[in-house]
Design a protein around this motif. Sequence first.
Motif, PDB file in Angstrom:
ATOM      1  N   ARG A   1      40.279  38.103  29.049  1.00  0.00           N
ATOM      2  CA  ARG A   1      40.715  37.284  27.932  1.00  0.00           C
ATOM      3  C   ARG A   1      39.635  36.273  27.594  1.00  0.00           C
TER       4      ARG A   1
ATOM      5  N   THR B   1      41.631  33.157  33.728  1.00  0.00           N
ATOM      6  CA  THR B   1      42.917  33.768  33.982  1.00  0.00           C
ATOM      7  C   THR B   1      43.238  33.704  35.469  1.00  0.00           C
TER       8      THR B   1
ATOM      9  N   ASP C   1      49.620  34.950  21.650  1.00  0.00           N
ATOM     10  CA  ASP C   1      48.285  34.947  21.071  1.00  0.00           C
ATOM     11  C   ASP C   1      48.040  33.828  20.071  1.00  0.00           C
TER      12      ASP C   1
END
Lengths: 342, 342
Positions: A157, A161, A136
Amino acid sequence: MSAGARPTLRDVATQAGVSPAIASRVLNADPTVRVREETRERIQGVAKDMGYVPHSVARSLRGARTGAIGLVMHGLDSPINVDVLAGAQAACARAGYVTLLADAEQLAGDHSQLSAFLARGRLDGVILHSGYGEEDRLLEAITSSVPAVLVNSEDGRPVPTVRVDDAAAARLATEHLIELGHREIAYIAGPEGSQTSDRREAGYRDTLARHDLGGAVDVVHAGWSAGAGTTAVHELLRRPTLPTGLVVANAVAASGVLSAFRDAGLAVPGQVSVITIHDSWFLQHLSVALTAVRLPLQVLGATAADLLIDTIEGRSPVRDVAITEPAPELVLRRSTGPTSRR
Amino acid sequence: MSAGARPTLRDVATQAGVSPAIASRVLNADPTVRVREETRERIQGVAKDMGYVPHSVARSLRGARTGAIGLVMHGLDSPINVDVLAGAQAACARAGYVTLLADAEQLAGDHSQLSAFLARGRLDGVILHSGYGEEDRLLEAITSSVPAVLVNSEDGRPVPTVRVDDAAAARLATEHLIELGHREIAYIAGPEGSQTSDRREAGYRDTLARHDLGGAVDVVHAGWSAGAGTTAVHELLRRPTLPTGLVVANAVAASGVLSAFRDAGLAVPGQVSVITIHDSWFLQHLSVALTAVRLPLQVLGATAADLLIDTIEGRSPVRDVAITEPAPELVLRRSTGPTSRR
DNA sequence: TTGTAGGCGTTATCAC
DNA sequence: GTGATAACGCCTACAA
């Protein structure tokens, strides 16, 4: 221009008796420029003779693009991850991008490495290979400076992705064991917190449930390394009875599983069947040739690259991609067989 | 400065009420500059507040350095080569360089990829992983544009060279078999033209000669892949008698060798002993845990990087390096044993 | 102690 | 058809 130095655009222009502007446009095949054929040939000839090579740094200072993509990977000691890397690297190269390679752990652990990597103007974008650790913080640093694509992560997210169909692969593996008559099937998971492992576990649970075996769910937490596989087996061996079939989350861990059974004197597939997810060259050379579900890992890397390049070049890309083509495929070898028990 | 754009040095300077020159020198910790402590703190504070990141492209246009090193590798499908890559990458990163990764075959086969990679100003130097193919053309293109180091090649090349002690490793392997009583020992070589394989073969021949076994030299040409190892065994099996011991040039090929023996129903080490060069995680999981000679491959990559960086930064480096520390080391597993014959 | 100016090699804009 | 010029962001003599 001295002997060792490379000629600049200005050198070429002077030599050809034109201005740098014309030389630039001719050499870049600018379609809007209208020059005499003769001039064009003269410029190209001189450039070739002098061995002119454009200065990429000057070019990217002027424009905004660098033609470079960052690949932030982890676990390169596993051939599984290297496959993803190779696919991404090749796709970038095909599209005319060079690739900068960095190790996720190193980058996360050393601030000066991170800033060197993300230095302004160095990269047009980054492919981040999603692991289960520092991700992260890394992702935040990266996305705040360039476009990024996340490989192997859940969707939803802040960045696009890409992933393979982990659940389908696990379903295929579990189905295979069930068809062989197994009813006590354990899942040897990856490390805690791995989304990849979680998606596979979901596929495993699904399949058991669909066959009314929901009560038999049996998950052993392990990891991605061969050692983790071995440890998991040691744990199983402490139980009164063993499952008859094992779905192992990863081929490297499965290597350790097989070795542990060999060392314990247990026959595969006679006493336990083992199937894993991911195919690789070494599977057929293990103590028992390992049955596996093949997943298109190079395609995964390449798709991530293509997606990122679409973003960079302003073609609006889809957001999250689940790769379904080619579909997961069962590769039969010798580590699975009918159950002897029941 | 708009919202999305990153601040420039000029922005920082303006904000701090100083000239860009001062800001530059303060932020780069120029030792010759003498500023009021208060000014220094103000500049640094503003830079941090604004999230200033130096523009690496502008910086390398001004200076001559880019802080990037090219890694031209091949055969990343083999963990052996990945080890070298990982060592080189890590060493570059430690020294503050980012690394560009390219595949030697791709580069040699696609001219536009090569020029993108070698574009002026992109790289401070290149580490070329020496294979057995397009190497020379590639090397010429590279050295004519930046300093380079060759990994795994013979010395006496136009560029500095780094390698492990292949001959010593092969000697150690061969000695081991001889000590176990073997007298008929074959060497399963790499691909034709591989200098690495040739150096290992020399070590093997040496050792036989030293034990008065010079007449028993027996070289089978194979390759680096598992398939090549399998093919080599098939070739051996067509002979009337088998050697009792095998030195295999490479651990991946040795995997194929072991599988071929398994499939043929021959016992290792009962009927044939097998030893290989290079250690890797998968060796202990093969059909028979494979005895090997460990070679410091990560150190090889790292040494190449250090050598190149010395060259780039103007410290005059040694020319050709043969790595002797750590020395090749025998890793005993189960694939070698006393010979039954003789 | 701090500021000014020039230039690294390109390319885009505008003028001739 | 072709050329001058400015600008990208930074560093560093040199000047003040």
